[in-house]
Write a protein that holds these residues in place. Structure first.
Motif, mmCIF file in Angstrom:
data_model
loop_
_atom_site.group_PDB
_atom_site.id
_atom_site.type_symbol
_atom_site.label_atom_id
_atom_site.label_comp_id
_atom_site.label_asym_id
_atom_site.label_seq_id
_atom_site.Cartn_x
_atom_site.Cartn_y
_atom_site.Cartn_z
ATOM 1 N N ILE A 94 0.861 -1.191 0.000
ATOM 2 C CA ILE A 94 0.000 0.000 0.000
ATOM 3 C C ILE A 94 0.894 1.237 0.000
ATOM 4 O O ILE A 94 1.684 1.444 0.927
ATOM 5 C CB ILE A 94 -0.939 0.030 1.219
ATOM 6 C CG1 ILE A 94 -1.817 -1.219 1.253
ATOM 7 C CG2 ILE A 94 -1.810 1.280 1.177
ATOM 8 C CD1 ILE A 94 -2.733 -1.279 2.460
ATOM 9 N N VAL A 95 0.776 2.039 -1.042
ATOM 10 C CA VAL A 95 1.579 3.246 -1.194
ATOM 11 C C VAL A 95 0.651 4.448 -1.275
ATOM 12 O O VAL A 95 -0.352 4.425 -1.995
ATOM 13 C CB VAL A 95 2.450 3.188 -2.476
ATOM 14 C CG1 VAL A 95 3.364 4.402 -2.557
ATOM 15 C CG2 VAL A 95 3.262 1.904 -2.519
ATOM 16 N N GLY A 96 0.979 5.481 -0.555
ATOM 17 C CA GLY A 96 0.208 6.718 -0.620
ATOM 18 C C GLY A 96 0.908 7.748 -1.487
ATOM 19 O O GLY A 96 2.138 7.887 -1.439
ATOM 20 N N ALA A 97 0.143 8.466 -2.299
ATOM 21 C CA ALA A 97 0.727 9.489 -3.180
ATOM 22 C C ALA A 97 -0.354 10.504 -3.533
ATOM 23 O O ALA A 97 -1.544 10.184 -3.519
ATOM 24 C CB ALA A 97 1.286 8.856 -4.450
ATOM 25 N N ASN A 98 0.077 11.721 -3.833
ATOM 26 C CA ASN A 98 -0.914 12.691 -4.311
ATOM 27 C C ASN A 98 -1.012 12.593 -5.828
ATOM 28 O O ASN A 98 -0.382 11.737 -6.456
ATOM 29 C CB ASN A 98 -0.563 14.114 -3.850
ATOM 30 C CG ASN A 98 0.718 14.647 -4.473
ATOM 31 O OD1 ASN A 98 1.309 14.030 -5.350
ATOM 32 N ND2 ASN A 98 1.167 15.806 -4.011
ATOM 33 N N GLU A 99 -1.796 13.462 -6.426
ATOM 34 C CA GLU A 99 -2.093 13.341 -7.863
ATOM 35 C C GLU A 99 -0.833 13.388 -8.717
ATOM 36 O O GLU A 99 -0.648 12.563 -9.612
ATOM 37 C CB GLU A 99 -3.046 14.459 -8.287
ATOM 38 C CG GLU A 99 -3.457 14.379 -9.752
ATOM 39 C CD GLU A 99 -4.210 15.611 -10.225
ATOM 40 O OE1 GLU A 99 -4.674 15.602 -11.373
ATOM 41 O OE2 GLU A 99 -4.323 16.581 -9.440
ATOM 42 N N SER A 100 0.065 14.314 -8.427
ATOM 43 C CA SER A 100 1.231 14.478 -9.306
ATOM 44 C C SER A 100 2.273 13.384 -9.087
ATOM 45 O O SER A 100 2.844 12.872 -10.050
ATOM 46 C CB SER A 100 1.871 15.859 -9.098
ATOM 47 O OG SER A 100 2.334 16.008 -7.772
ATOM 48 N N THR A 101 2.539 13.010 -7.825
ATOM 49 C CA THR A 101 3.580 12.005 -7.584
ATOM 50 C C THR A 101 3.128 10.608 -8.002
ATOM 51 O O THR A 101 3.971 9.730 -8.218
ATOM 52 C CB THR A 101 3.996 11.989 -6.103
ATOM 53 O OG1 THR A 101 2.838 11.847 -5.271
ATOM 54 C CG2 THR A 101 4.737 13.260 -5.724
ATOM 55 N N GLU A 141 2.139 1.857 4.153
ATOM 56 C CA GLU A 141 3.490 1.345 4.411
ATOM 57 C C GLU A 141 4.540 2.271 3.832
ATOM 58 O O GLU A 141 5.576 2.515 4.442
ATOM 59 C CB GLU A 141 3.640 -0.048 3.806
ATOM 60 C CG GLU A 141 3.319 -1.166 4.754
ATOM 61 C CD GLU A 141 4.039 -2.451 4.355
ATOM 62 O OE1 GLU A 141 4.974 -2.845 5.065
ATOM 63 O OE2 GLU A 141 3.638 -3.043 3.333
ATOM 64 N N LEU A 142 4.268 2.777 2.635
ATOM 65 C CA LEU A 142 5.180 3.691 1.955
ATOM 66 C C LEU A 142 4.396 4.896 1.476
ATOM 67 O O LEU A 142 3.197 4.797 1.200
ATOM 68 C CB LEU A 142 5.845 3.008 0.755
ATOM 69 C CG LEU A 142 6.661 1.736 1.011
ATOM 70 C CD1 LEU A 142 7.089 1.126 -0.320
ATOM 71 C CD2 LEU A 142 7.867 2.026 1.882
ATOM 72 N N GLY A 143 5.071 6.030 1.361
ATOM 73 C CA GLY A 143 4.403 7.218 0.862
ATOM 74 C C GLY A 143 5.336 8.043 0.007
ATOM 75 O O GLY A 143 6.547 8.114 0.278
ATOM 76 N N LEU A 144 4.803 8.667 -1.030
ATOM 77 C CA LEU A 144 5.574 9.575 -1.871
ATOM 78 C C LEU A 144 5.174 11.005 -1.549
ATOM 79 O O LEU A 144 3.981 11.351 -1.612
ATOM 80 C CB LEU A 144 5.314 9.284 -3.364
ATOM 81 C CG LEU A 144 6.486 8.673 -4.124
ATOM 82 C CD1 LEU A 144 6.774 7.289 -3.573
ATOM 83 C CD2 LEU A 144 6.204 8.610 -5.599
#
Length: 291
Positions: A94-101, A141-144
């Motif tokens: 599970i990775v979190g990111a906003n629209e651009s990343t 678990e991970l985020g950008l």
């Protein structure tokens, strides 16, 4: 205290309805009410105010909700760990990111899926400002992110360096120019993103420092809508270069340098400092580092 009433409570709080929670849990509404009553009895606290039209959590209820979410995340981690134990190449990422990343992730996910086809990959779109707390709480678990959260509870690695690009339509008066001065932008209509970011503040400060008006007459909710308006020559914009790379290559947008404004965006991969990463997350981290 049993865990099942906590799960029922979490579902009722999320759905804001006993009847919808009962449908989701495949239980009767009286059974759901009984589970909430048991939880309140065990904790000796009233968790929900049912007197009004809307279901409202008490102060104790909000505290219990926070812990119920943590229990749910722990349950998910347990299931993921057992799946990896049974098959070292399985599990969930599970990775979190906003629209651009999110755009940056595409190539890496394609490579990752070829190496680990059994891993279920889930990219959750989130506001960049919320990703650090979601990592700490165990929701991700991970985020950008594109900034340094400056939090000792997180580890961050710079994995890509991007920049803010000033883009215009091919029909715009600046389209044939390689570079413009910031003083020439005072009469332009800027299409802005209505999500606040550190980079927006950098641009605002530079315009203020040069005493140039920044006319953000139009604000849009997504990068896609901003791109389309700029393509139609309805205004100009500062956007992450990775978000307009394809359009610039195709000639439907033009990137023009602004002499006084060079803003780098460092894309960071973040993860909790003290919580062990799953096999799936460690494999993704190594893949990105290797790239």
């Amino acid at each position: 205290m049993e865990l099942y009433p906590l799960k029922v409570f979490l579902t009722v709080a999320n759905e804001k309805s006993f009847s919808r929670a009962a449908e989701k849990l495949l239980r009767t509404q009286p059974a759901v009410s009984l589970a909430i009553q048991k939880l309140e009895s065990d904790l000796q606290e009233r968790l929900m105010d049912r007197s009004g039209k809307d279901l409202i959590l008490t102060d104790a209820g909000r505290i219990v909700l926070d812990f119920a979410r943590r229990f749910e995340n722990l349950e998910d981690e347990l299931e993921n760990a057992l799946a990896e134990l049974r098959d070292n190449s399985a599990g969930r990422l599970i990775v979190g990111a906003n629209e651009s990343t999110t755009l940056y992730l595409l190539e890496h996910i394609e490579h990752y899926r070829r190496l680990y086809p059994k891993v279920k990959v889930q990219v959750r779109r989130s506001l960049s400002s919320k990703i650090p707390s979601q990592l700490i709480d165990g929701d991700l678990e991970l985020g950008l992110i594109s900034y340094d959260p400056e939090d000792d509870r997180l580890v961050t690695r710079v994995i890509f360096t991007d920049h803010l690009a000033f883009v215009v339509s091919p029909q715009h008066r600046f389209a044939g120019r390689e570079e413009v001065s910031i003083t020439e932008l005072g009469m332009e209509t800027f299409i802005a993103h209505n999500v606040l970011s550190p980079y927006r503040n950098v641009v605002l400060r530079e315009f203020q420092r040069h005493k140039v008006a920044l006319n953000m007459d139009v604000e849009m909710p997504t990068v896609e809508t901003i791109r389309k308006l700029v393509q139609r020559n309805e205004g100009v914009a500062f956007l992450p270069r990775m978000c307009v790379q394809q359009e610039v290559a195709q000639g439907v947008l033009r990137e023009v340098n602004v002499a006084e404004l060079h803003v780098e965006r460092k894309i960071r991969l973040a993860y909790p400092a003290k919580r062990a990463l799953s096999h799936a997350a460690r494999a993704f981290l190594e893949l990105v580092k290797g790239a």
